[in-house]
Design a protein around this motif. Structure first.
Motif, mmCIF file in Angstrom:
data_model
loop_
_atom_site.group_PDB
_atom_site.id
_atom_site.type_symbol
_atom_site.label_atom_id
_atom_site.label_comp_id
_atom_site.label_asym_id
_atom_site.label_seq_id
_atom_site.Cartn_x
_atom_site.Cartn_y
_atom_site.Cartn_z
ATOM 1 N N GLU A 337 -18.809 -8.867 80.951
ATOM 2 C CA GLU A 337 -18.631 -9.039 79.504
ATOM 3 C C GLU A 337 -19.722 -9.977 78.988
ATOM 4 O O GLU A 337 -20.163 -10.891 79.677
ATOM 5 N N PHE A 338 -20.102 -9.710 77.737
ATOM 6 C CA PHE A 338 -21.108 -10.553 77.089
ATOM 7 C C PHE A 338 -20.941 -10.400 75.587
ATOM 8 O O PHE A 338 -20.584 -9.331 75.085
ATOM 9 N N SER A 339 -21.213 -11.482 74.837
ATOM 10 C CA SER A 339 -21.125 -11.414 73.379
ATOM 11 C C SER A 339 -22.116 -12.382 72.764
ATOM 12 O O SER A 339 -22.537 -13.361 73.389
ATOM 13 N N TYR A 340 -22.506 -12.094 71.529
ATOM 14 C CA TYR A 340 -23.399 -12.990 70.793
ATOM 15 C C TYR A 340 -23.186 -12.759 69.298
ATOM 16 O O TYR A 340 -22.753 -11.681 68.879
ATOM 17 N N THR A 347 -19.537 -11.016 65.472
ATOM 18 C CA THR A 347 -19.784 -11.164 66.911
ATOM 19 C C THR A 347 -19.908 -9.790 67.551
ATOM 20 O O THR A 347 -19.017 -8.946 67.385
ATOM 21 N N HIS A 349 -19.952 -7.635 70.946
ATOM 22 C CA HIS A 349 -19.384 -7.819 72.274
ATOM 23 C C HIS A 349 -19.563 -6.554 73.098
ATOM 24 O O HIS A 349 -19.399 -5.442 72.581
ATOM 25 N N TYR A 384 -29.766 -12.161 80.058
ATOM 26 C CA TYR A 384 -28.589 -12.756 79.439
ATOM 27 C C TYR A 384 -27.588 -13.078 80.544
ATOM 28 O O TYR A 384 -27.383 -12.263 81.457
ATOM 29 N N LEU A 387 -20.801 -13.500 80.447
ATOM 30 C CA LEU A 387 -19.775 -14.480 80.088
ATOM 31 C C LEU A 387 -18.519 -14.302 80.923
ATOM 32 O O LEU A 387 -17.702 -15.218 81.035
ATOM 33 N N ALA A 388 -18.350 -13.111 81.478
ATOM 34 C CA ALA A 388 -17.216 -12.849 82.366
ATOM 35 C C ALA A 388 -17.624 -11.746 83.335
ATOM 36 O O ALA A 388 -18.568 -10.999 83.083
#
Length: 544
Positions: A337-340, A347, A349, A384, A387-388
């Motif tokens: 998982e990744f978000s910005y 956001t 995701h 990058y 994040l999870a």
């Protein structure tokens, strides 16, 4: 007080401050001594020829003044430029090691401002800072001389000068406010001018758009004109006040103090000479305040940026090149998982994503714009941080500290590519470069001679040059993000039907983001992305 600028100097050049301060003190004291010697010699002229001792003292004081001030300016220049060069190098190194996403949040504009404006402002302030420090010490020493002549006169003169300085600084605060407003309007005008020039085709196609744009430009130009006129008026009145105040001070000494202070008349000539003497240094101190304040703000901005960028280096990288991870079988995304944050405050995701890429295969990532293809590729390449979830190479998780090693596996071209002027990090092979230029069919457009002969190329041509760089770099995993989008049909066919199979035969693992459904059959695996997740996957047998 420029406390931030002094803090920066203390951090970067702590060992040299004492020598400079001592030189300033000696030079300023010698300058004041020149005044005292001249006043004493002038008073003694009525008694006969000048005393040779006064001549000798004058020459010694003059030599100390010149040598001390010369040493101060030379040392300050050396210290400032050494400090700024160190900061430039350190900031660039921090940017080179910073996390990509964090760096994107800071933005190009702020970094460019620090490098092109803040550092220049600090560099240009060093002469004023030294001159102001020297002048301030000299004014203080001269004040002590006035105190020896008459304490009441000293107190009155200091009070009057203090009041004048406060009035002057209040006018300068208004002037700085107007200059800031003028700068803001100038930036806005430049932006509108860029819109007009860059969008001239669209402007010509719409009368309403042209008139609305020109109306806004006229509005900014009028506001800028009014602010400039007000700024000039305030500046002229401030300059006039400075000159008038100087003459008022002389009038106070000649006409008022003899009546107010007993026994002052005999010291009036020395007082007049002293005021004439310190007017220049006092003006230097006062006029340097805005520029030094500006340098202090620039130092604060620079320190803040350095601190922010240094915090972006979450994984310190060694000067020695990291060894690429061993990759023989699979690259796996496990619940990644990744978000910005997006430009509008939303956001974006992706994930959770579970996907396995086999070594030596062609994998195509397809889906609409904004589906997450490029973001996923950047996470897989280690640009990058996830994040999870976890990235696994041959079944082994890639630890955060091993992301530099992961990146050493990857080469390729993203849609927002940058073409460097030279083959940095690659030993140029003239024959190989010439062969690849011919292969990319751009040998007639660009060459290489200690650097590319031009970068003034179309987007498609720049992508072909970037392909040359990628082929020379020869990494095991290659990412091509919409590479064929700007190519003509013939070269697009070459890319999919000839180049990719050739790279696959050489053992490369190929990750392709594309919209070219006509060539999906070239892929071993097609991954369809929708709204940041993997909607479906199809292997070659299923597509046959």
């Amino acid at each position: 007080m420029p406390t931030t600028l002094f803090a920066l100097l203390a951090r970067e050049a702590a060992g040299s401050r004492r020598d400079i301060f001592l030189a300033v003190l000696i030079s300023a004291a010698a300058n004041t001594a020149i005044l005292v010697i001249i006043n004493n010699a002038a008073a003694a002229l009525g008694k006969g020829a000048p005393d040779l001792r006064d001549v000798g003292l004058f020459l010694v004081a003059l030599a100390l003044y010149v040598l001390g001030l010369r040493y101060t300016f030379d040392s300050a220049t050396r210290i400032f430029e050494h400090m700024l060069a160190t900061i430039r190098i350190r900031l660039m190194a921090q940017i080179g090691h910073a996390e990509l996403m964090a760096l994107q949040k800071v933005g190009r504009a702020r970094i460019f401002q620090a490098i092109t404006q803040d550092l220049v402002i600090i560099s240009e302030s060093q002469g004023l800072l030294v001159a102001a420090a020297h002048s301030a010490v000299m004014v203080s020493c001269t004040g002590l001389y006035v105190l020896t002549l008459s304490m009441p006169a000293f107190l009155i003169i200091v009070g009057v000068i203090g009041a004048g300085v406060m009035l002057y600084l209040s006018r300068m605060a208004e002037l700085n406010r107007l200059i800031t407003a003028s700068t803001t309007e100038e930036i806005g005008f430049i932006g509108m001018m860029s819109d007009l020039i860059d969008g001239v085709k669209e402007v010509k196609l719409s009368h309403a758009r042209r008139e609305a744009l020109l109306a806004e430009i006229r509005s900014i130009a009028v506001r800028l004109r009014d602010i400039k006129m007000q700024t000039t008026s305030v500046y002229n009145s401030t300059a006039l006040f400075s000159q008038s105040f100087f003459y008022m001070l002389l009038g106070l000494i000649v006409f008022a103090l003899p009546s107010l202070v007993s026994g002052f008349a005999q010291h009036a000539p020395e007082m007049v000479a002293t005021v004439l003497f310190i007017f220049g240094p006092l003006s230097t101190v006062i006029t340097a305040v805005p520029a030094i304040s500006k340098a202090d703000r620039a130092a604060g901005s620079l320190i803040a940026l350095e601190g922010e960028v240094s915090r972006m280096v979450t994984v310190p990288e060694s000067i020695q090149p990291p060894a690429p991870l061993s990759f023989r079988r699979t690259l796996t995304c496990k619940a990644i998982e990744f978000s910005y944050p997006g430009e509008a405050g939303e956001t974006f995701h992706i994930g959770p994503i579970d996907l396995t890429i086999r070594q030596g295969e062609i994998t195509m990532f397809v889906g609409g714009n904004g589906s997450g293809k490029t973001t996923l590729l950047k996470v897989m390449a280690g640009l990058y941080p996830a994040l999870a979830g976890a990235l696994l190479i041959d079944g082994k998780p890639v630890a955060p500290g091993r992301r530099p090693n992961l990146r050493e596996l990857f080469g390729g071209i993203f849609s927002d590519l940058h073409l460097f002027s030279k083959l940095y990090g690659i030993t140029p092979d003239t024959d190989a470069i010439a062969a690849h230029l011919d292969r990319m069919r751009i040998a007639d457009k660009v060459g290489y001679d200690d650097g590319f002969t031009t970068r003034d190329l179309s987007t498609g041509q720049r992508k072909r040059v970037a392909m040359l760089v990628t082929l020379l770099e020869d990494r095991p995993v290659l990412v091509f993000d919409e590479w064929a989008a700007e190519q003509d049909p013939e070269f697009r066919h070459y890319f999919y039907e000839e180049l990719l199979p050739e790279l696959k035969a050489a053992g490369k693992t190929l990750l392709i983001a594309t919209h070219d459904d006509r060539y999906f059959g070239v892929a071993d695996l097609v991954v369809k992305m929708e709204m940041g997740v993997v909607a479906s996957t199809r292997r070659r047998k299923a597509m046959a």
